[in-house]
Design an enzyme around this catalytic site. Sequence first.
Site, short mmCIF file in Angstrom:
data_model
loop_
_atom_site.label_atom_id
_atom_site.label_comp_id
_atom_site.label_asym_id
_atom_site.label_seq_id
_atom_site.Cartn_x
_atom_site.Cartn_y
_atom_site.Cartn_z
N TYR A 63 -1.38 3.22 -4.56
CA TYR A 63 -2.30 3.01 -5.66
C TYR A 63 -1.74 3.58 -6.95
O TYR A 63 -0.89 4.48 -6.92
CB TYR A 63 -3.66 3.64 -5.35
CG TYR A 63 -4.34 2.94 -4.20
CD1 TYR A 63 -5.04 1.76 -4.40
CD2 TYR A 63 -4.22 3.42 -2.89
CE1 TYR A 63 -5.63 1.08 -3.34
CE2 TYR A 63 -4.80 2.75 -1.83
CZ TYR A 63 -5.50 1.58 -2.07
OH TYR A 63 -6.07 0.90 -1.01
N CYS A 64 -2.23 3.05 -8.05
CA CYS A 64 -1.82 3.45 -9.39
C CYS A 64 -1.78 4.97 -9.50
O CYS A 64 -2.71 5.64 -9.04
CB CYS A 64 -2.81 2.88 -10.40
SG CYS A 64 -2.36 3.16 -12.11
N PRO A 65 -0.68 5.48 -10.00
CA PRO A 65 0.45 4.84 -10.69
C PRO A 65 1.68 4.62 -9.80
O PRO A 65 2.73 4.23 -10.30
CB PRO A 65 0.77 5.84 -11.79
CG PRO A 65 0.56 7.17 -11.12
CD PRO A 65 -0.65 6.94 -10.20
N ASP B 275 -2.48 -3.06 -4.53
CA ASP B 275 -3.34 -2.47 -5.55
C ASP B 275 -3.64 -3.50 -6.64
O ASP B 275 -2.72 -3.95 -7.32
CB ASP B 275 -2.66 -1.24 -6.15
CG ASP B 275 -3.53 -0.53 -7.17
OD1 ASP B 275 -4.66 -0.97 -7.44
OD2 ASP B 275 -3.08 0.50 -7.71
#
Length: 79
Positions: free
Chosen positions: A16-18, A43
């Site tokens: 997931y981000c980042p 994501d």
Amino acid sequence: MSTTDYDAELDACGLYCPEPVMMLHSRISDVAPGKILRVIATDPSTTRDIPRFCQFLGHELVSHVEQGDQFIYLIRRGE
């Protein structure tokens, strides 16, 4: 897509981000200019982040497709 459509691959599924973009930033440097990197991610934020990454750093987003819960990008490394 077959392996002849790209020169290298990055699997960022489950991240997931980042993290996907951080991994992309590192992996794209391993690809020669003009060559294609295939990125697979799960994501949804990558649909925003990866095009911005390409635009900001001068890479070409060749294609983006969604297959089920996966987002698949082909990125041509810029100079």
